[in-house]
Scaffold this active site. Structure first.
Site, PDB file in Angstrom:
ATOM      1  N   HIS A  71       0.860  -1.197   0.000  1.00  0.00           N
ATOM      2  CA  HIS A  71       0.000   0.000   0.000  1.00  0.00           C
ATOM      3  C   HIS A  71       0.893   1.243   0.000  1.00  0.00           C
ATOM      4  O   HIS A  71       1.745   1.364  -0.864  1.00  0.00           O
ATOM      5  CB  HIS A  71      -0.942  -0.096   1.215  1.00  0.00           C
ATOM      6  CG  HIS A  71      -2.081   0.868   1.261  1.00  0.00           C
ATOM      7  ND1 HIS A  71      -2.452   1.691   0.231  1.00  0.00           N
ATOM      8  CD2 HIS A  71      -2.960   1.125   2.259  1.00  0.00           C
ATOM      9  CE1 HIS A  71      -3.497   2.406   0.599  1.00  0.00           C
ATOM     10  NE2 HIS A  71      -3.829   2.108   1.826  1.00  0.00           N
ATOM     11  N   HIS A  90      -2.341  -2.276  -9.627  1.00  0.00           N
ATOM     12  CA  HIS A  90      -3.334  -1.613  -8.772  1.00  0.00           C
ATOM     13  C   HIS A  90      -4.605  -2.439  -8.777  1.00  0.00           C
ATOM     14  O   HIS A  90      -4.985  -3.011  -9.795  1.00  0.00           O
ATOM     15  CB  HIS A  90      -3.638  -0.200  -9.285  1.00  0.00           C
ATOM     16  CG  HIS A  90      -4.251   0.674  -8.245  1.00  0.00           C
ATOM     17  ND1 HIS A  90      -5.601   0.658  -7.972  1.00  0.00           N
ATOM     18  CD2 HIS A  90      -3.706   1.561  -7.394  1.00  0.00           C
ATOM     19  CE1 HIS A  90      -5.854   1.504  -6.996  1.00  0.00           C
ATOM     20  NE2 HIS A  90      -4.731   2.071  -6.619  1.00  0.00           N
ATOM     21  N   ASP A 133       2.805   5.350  -6.639  1.00  0.00           N
ATOM     22  CA  ASP A 133       4.055   5.236  -5.862  1.00  0.00           C
ATOM     23  C   ASP A 133       5.300   5.102  -6.719  1.00  0.00           C
ATOM     24  O   ASP A 133       6.416   5.162  -6.191  1.00  0.00           O
ATOM     25  CB  ASP A 133       3.953   4.028  -4.920  1.00  0.00           C
ATOM     26  CG  ASP A 133       2.921   4.274  -3.832  1.00  0.00           C
ATOM     27  OD1 ASP A 133       1.985   3.465  -3.702  1.00  0.00           O
ATOM     28  OD2 ASP A 133       3.039   5.304  -3.148  1.00  0.00           O
TER      29      ASP A 133
END
Ligand code: SDX
Length: 429
Positions: free
Chosen positions: A268, A307, A363
């Site tokens: 995450h 994702h 990210d």
């Protein structure tokens, strides 16, 4: 055309009509499906909630196939392009509308009144080892705030909710910066309330001795955009945690600490730190094919890729990738950028990734910017948690006002032993 499902249970031949609402059916409507009258009734089985809506929400909309992300209907590209302050977007998430000038000034003023932390919080943070992970410090300190504001337990009182929202949004940058300064063995820099949200944070992080820390406007803008992009993301793991903990009616500080703990996971919000460790480990572009081979053999994951919802390029990654070049104009290019671009190029051409619709996510590039701006790698998840606190609070507030909601308590499929009797220790195998 009837708006329902007809379900035939072939075990009994019975037919059931189940209403459809928002293209979903209520799981509780399946409980009538039984073989014997005293059966518990049918449930759904959905580990990790791959196909389960647990809430109704009006806050954030994502279309994973089209790569769309909107806060209260506003596309993230427009918000990151036009909003000059993170607090404007935090207001939008929490109130549902963009603030007018008066609302925005009042909102800013209320939050600025809560940027300081009790001096005991400083002493509490000094107890951490010099090398304590800043995210561990952040989570513990957010939780400790609940002991300073016991009135926060009155969570259904709108005025109490509002005050804790001011406090948390106001204090998370301060706590984050204090964690960084502690890890550097440097004195804490107190909030300066005439600065912007991002500017005040940079000041508390990086001011060393000079009378007035010079905030670079390009870096201040970049951090504002990054905060806006990270503010909310519908029912992600940490938000689901915030709602789950909040459903027991505990105070928002304890719920936020739990949400931040979920965010810290490398799958995450901890992925931004993991991406930089991965790039460090790869070292150079000629090593990329070997890494991609390991990924395809299931030996490792490509951090910053993939994702649960986006099966297209994460729209936030698009914005961040562009922002990186603006930041590198000021900081000098992060040498890992070329390696990241080569990794992305190879991955996006490879059938393993294409077939699984694995694209760079939020990210993948954010860490390159953070590192170029002088943030240490272990601080990256904290940079995610600061803006996401506004999203967690908006989702928490919506949860508490939702008449459909009650304490979260999933069921299970029990596959363990049936009843059996205790055996004295000397008679056990
Ligand atoms: C965030 O949910 C959110 O909105 C989160 C977030 C937010 O703003 O809150 O967007 C922030 O958490 C972004 C994600 C950051 N995490 C990473 O970058 C870590 C690497 N990514 C993976 O761990 C993964 O992609 C997840 C956790 C993000 C999503 O996992 P899913 O949806 O459970 O997908 P999966 O694990 O079932 O993968 C499906 C397939 C599998 O292959 P097969 O078993 O079908 O052969 O894709 C593969 C996976 O092995 N796969 C990957 C991969 N991600 C998925 N293979 C290699 N590298 C990856 N990164």
């Amino acid at each position: 055309m009837p708006n329902n499902l007809t379900i035939i249970d072939n075990r009994t031949g019975k037919k059931y009509e189940v209403p459809i609402e928002h293209d979903t059916i209520k799981a509780m409507d399946l409980r009538q499906i039984k073989v014997k009258d005293d059966d518990f009734g049918m449930m759904t089985y959905d580990p990790a909630f791959m196909n389960t809506a647990s809430v109704k929400s009006k806050i954030t909309f994502i279309d994973g196939d089209k790569g769309i992300l909107r806060y209260r209907g506003y596309p993230i590209e427009q918000l990151s392009e036009n909003c000059t302050s993170f607090l404007e977007v935090a207001y939008l998430l929490l109130h549902g509308e963009l603030p007018n000038r008066t609302d925005l000034d009042d909102w800013r003023q209320n939050i600025k009144l809560h940027t300081y932390v009790h001096e005991n919080i400083k002493k509490l943070m000094e107890a951490f080892r010099y090398d304590a992970h800043p995210m561990g410090m952040f989570i513990s300190t957010i939780s400790a705030l609940s002991t300073f504001y016991p009135e926060a337990k009155d969570i259904l009182n709108p005025d109490v909710q509002r005050k804790q929202i001011f406090r948390l949004i106001g204090k998370v940058p301060t706590i984050a910066a204090f964690a960084y300064r502690h890890s550097k063995g440097m004195p804490y820099i107190y909030p300066e309330n005439e600065l912007t949200y991002a500017g005040n944070f940079l000041n508390m992080m990086f001011k060393i001795g000079e009378a007035k820390y010079k905030i670079n406007p390009i870096l201040e803008h970049a951090l504002t955009v990054l905060f806006i992009l990270h503010a909310d993301h519908e029912q992600n793991c940490s938000t689901n945690t915030m709602r789950g903990i909040g459903s027991s009616h505990i105070d928002p500080y304890s719920a936020c600490a739990g949400a931040a703990a979920a965010l810290w996971g490398p799958l995450h919000g901890g992925a931004n730190e993991a991406v930089l460790h991965m790039l460090d480990e790869i070292g150079s572009a000629d090593k990329v094919p070997a890494v991609v081979k390991d990924v395809k053999e299931g030996k490792r994951k490509l951090m910053g890729f993939g994702h649960r919802v986006y099966k297209n390029y994460d729209p936030r990654a698009q914005v961040i990738k562009k922002l990186a070049y603006e930041v590198f104009e000021v900081t000098g290019k992060n040498p890992k950028l070329d390696l990241a671009l080569e990794l992305e190029r190879i991955a996006l051409e490879d059938d393993y990734f294409v077939k699984r619709k694995l694209y760079p996510n939020v990210d993948f590039y954010s860490g390159l910017i953070y590192q170029a701006m002088g943030f240490p790698m272990d601080f990256f998840p904290v940079l995610f948690a600061i803006p996401r606190t506004a999203g967690w609070l908006a989702q928490w507030q919506e949860h508490l006002s939702d008449p459909d909601q009650k304490i979260a308590r999933p069921r299970q499929i029990f596959l363990g032993y049936g009843e059996r009797n205790w055996v004295p220790v000397d008679k056990r195998k």
